[in-house]
Enzyme design. Structure first.
Site, PDB file in Angstrom:
ATOM      1  N   HIS A   1      12.742  36.803  20.190  1.00 47.56           N
ATOM      2  CA  HIS A   1      13.088  37.511  19.088  1.00 47.56           C
ATOM      3  C   HIS A   1      12.154  37.658  18.061  1.00 47.56           C
ATOM      4  CE1 HIS A   1      16.350  38.916  16.827  1.00 47.56           C
ATOM      5  NE2 HIS A   1      17.358  38.286  16.933  1.00 47.56           N
TER       6      HIS A   1
ATOM      7  N   TYR B   1      28.202  35.362   9.767  1.00 45.93           N
ATOM      8  CA  TYR B   1      27.114  36.330   9.735  1.00 45.93           C
ATOM      9  C   TYR B   1      27.055  37.370  10.473  1.00 45.93           C
ATOM     10  CZ  TYR B   1      22.114  37.970  10.519  1.00 45.93           C
ATOM     11  OH  TYR B   1      20.951  38.478  10.620  1.00 45.93           O
TER      12      TYR B   1
ATOM     13  N   THR C   1      16.308  43.357   9.521  1.00 45.36           N
ATOM     14  CA  THR C   1      18.002  43.160   9.412  1.00 45.36           C
ATOM     15  C   THR C   1      18.305  42.667   7.936  1.00 45.36           C
ATOM     16  OG1 THR C   1      17.716  40.865   9.990  1.00 45.36           O
ATOM     17  CG2 THR C   1      17.965  42.629  11.752  1.00 45.36           C
TER      18      THR C   1
END
Length: 585
Positions: free
Chosen positions: A250, A404, A417
């Protein structure tokens, strides 16, 4: 922060990568890495080596588009381009562990011409580009993969340490860094590790043959803890029945990048007509196959032969002149390394046993509904799903917690993001009314619409750089650097999101396929583990006007969570919202 914005491409993104991802010492297996599944009900061949070769070949075509800057920029609503910087590290990238912090290593362009292949505990270097530059055709890559499979009968069985080496990449980063420094810093182990870490990507030929989304999702997410090389930008996993998935790290980029490349590869695999009548990759002179009319109606193509029983000599002669034979990577093993790998395997096995992941489709059993129904009642589809998730969480836990949702901010240079804080005063009121059987129907409808409007407004602000979380994070970094005590910022970074959610866009790729084919090529998307140990992770894909796919994860050790139970609450919440509005139609 203003000065930082002048000195860097983005005042928060490099800090986000460094402090949220690379400084974290927690295992990235399950906790950070994520996965993506292939198209629903579509496996074009059950020949594992042919499928893997075709997918690798098309990934190399995508890489060539990136390397030559021919990939079309992604645009919003056909007009507004977004930042494509994250694509630069899609290939030939590895997260290298350090004792205090990790670093990302990336090789550009043609510095790497091979992929690393893992098969039954053996590790191989497979060239996928010719020395002169062009990518190898798929049938040449298949020949090399079949050489690996056929070689298995001639080679000594791998040791338990070799079988479990990838587990080292799944444990806490500090321990992995120490093991790497001690046992992989020189000699044969350093050379072999270099071949894996410098590879364009890792390809795993997996013996498993999953038959459900949940099985495929679990194997893609963690591979039982000893088969995914978690440090690489992504692993391509091809199962023995031809099913395929991706496992991604990630830190270097966000999920839409992996999803776009994966979708591009899958669609071009279909449009190119890669397989012959026996399910092998087509060779020159073979007749063009008919375009698959419908994934649901098309049986899986049979395998041409059983490669495991084919002779080694046959596979050797299949390799064309000028194509390098795969090179097996060897390792120097001794008792201390054996013990370190065994300990890592025990740790990752426990992590895999703890994760509870369920993948399912709302609509397959109940008929479902989708974006059209939601928009008809003046509610944004994402706001609708988010409210359903909050209602499900309220029924599951008896309260609401911070929720979230990821918003892309790629409208800005190097943007990554922002947080959409889905729980609001409006959504809380809507959830409380929806959970109250005695509440007037008109009040419930009004509350749902107010919640949806608030969610859409916040989402818009977050995507346009007007969210609060990344700015507060950057202020916290500055405060730490200046030695300023700011209790408010400390409290902020200590907040836990018990419900972490994400939606991946569908159809990021333009490809020439008939609409009747395209509309049936739907991906369930992918998923991730829960962010909080006592919370849920939920990824969802609104596929069409009938189906929405959900990936629900939790940890069995939490005691207060259960993914099957939470999924049932989601189904009930979606049913309740439909019942609330459908009488208005």
């Amino acid at each position: 922060l203003l000065l930082k914005s002048w000195l860097s491409g983005n005042y928060v993104s490099d800090w986000w990568e460094k402090y949220v991802y690379l400084h974290s010492r927690a295992p990235i297996l399950i906790n950070s890495n994520y996965y993506g599944l292939g198209f629903h009900a579509h496996v074009p061949t059950s020949n594992q080596t042919a499928r893997a070769a075709s997918l690798v070949h098309h990934y190399m075509q995508f890489k060539l588009l990136l390397d030559t800057e021919q990939l079309k920029p992604t645009v919003i609503k056909g007009a507004v381009p977004i930042c494509m910087r994250q694509y630069e590290r899609l290939f030939s990238t590895c997260r290298v562990p350090g004792r205090d912090t990790d670093v990302i290593r990336h090789l550009s362009g043609s510095e790497s011409i091979h992929v690393a292949v893992l098969y039954r505990g053996t590790y191989w270097r497979v060239n996928v580009f010719q020395d002169s530059g062009p990518a190898l055709p798929a049938y040449h890559i298949q020949d090399q993969l079949e050489f690996i499979v056929a070689s298995q009968a001639r080679l000594p069985a791998p040791s338990a340490t070799e079988l479990n080496l990838p587990a080292l990449t799944g444990i806490d980063r500090g321990t992995w860094a120490q093991v790497r420094e001690t046992y992989f810093a020189e000699g044969l182990n350093r050379l072999s590790l270099e071949e894996v870490e410098s590879a364009i990507m890792v390809v795993h030929l997996d013996d498993a043959a999953p038959t459900t989304w949940t099985q495929t999702g679990n194997l893609a997410l963690h591979g039982n803890g000893n088969t995914r090389w978690c440090d690489k930008s992504f692993n391509l996993v091809v199962f023995s029945n031809g099913e395929a998935a991706v496992h991604a790290e990630h830190s270097w980029a966000d999920a839409p990048v992996i999803a776009h490349a994966w979708e591009w590869v899958l669609l071009h695999e279909i449009s190119a007509g890669m397989y012959d009548a026996l399910g092998d990759c087509k060779r020159p002179g073979a007749p063009a196959p008919a375009l698959v009319p419908s994934p649901q109606d098309s049986p899986r193509l049979p395998s041409a032969r059983t490669v495991a029983t084919a002779s080694f000599q046959e596979k050797t002669t299949l390799l064309a002149a000028g194509v390098a034979v795969p090179q097996r990577l060897e390792w120097s093993l001794w008792p201390e390394l054996d013990a370190a790998v065994a300990a890592a395997r025990a740790t990752t096995a426990k992590m895999c046993e703890d994760i509870h992941l369920v993948v399912d489709c709302y609509g397959d059993a109940s008929g479902g509904y989708g974006k059209g129904f939601m928009k008809r009642h003046k509610c944004g589809p994402d706001a609708w799903i988010q409210l359903a998730l909050q209602l499900a969480y309220y029924r599951d836990q008896g309260t609401l917690h911070l929720t979230y949702e990821s918003a892309a901010v790629r409208l800005f240079n190097e943007g990554r993001t922002e947080t959409i804080r889905s729980v609001s005063l409006e959504s809380r009121r809507a959830v409380e009314l929806l959970a109250d059987p005695a509440a007037p129907r008109a009040d419930k409808i009004a509350a749902v619409k107010a919640s949806a409007a608030q969610h859409q407004t916040y989402s818009r602000h977050a995507g346009c750089g007007q969210g609060v979380d990344r700015h507060l994070f950057a202020l916290y970094v500055v405060a730490q650097g200046l030695g300023v005590e700011a209790q408010f910022l400390k409290d902020f970074v200590g907040l836990q999101y018990k419900l972490s959610t994400s939606q991946i866009p569908q159809r990021q790729t333009d490809v020439s396929l008939p609409p009747a084919v395209l509309e049936k090529l739907l991906s369930p998307s992918g998923g991730f583990g829960p962010v909080a140990d006592d919370g849920y992770g939920v990824s969802y894909m609104m596929a069409d006007d009938r189906r929405t796919f959900f990936h629900v994860s939790s940890k069995r050790s939490a005691g207060n969570t259960d993914s099957e139970r939470f999924k049932a609450h989601i189904w009930r919440a979606l049913d309740d919202l439909r019942s609330l509005f459908e009488n208005q139609d």
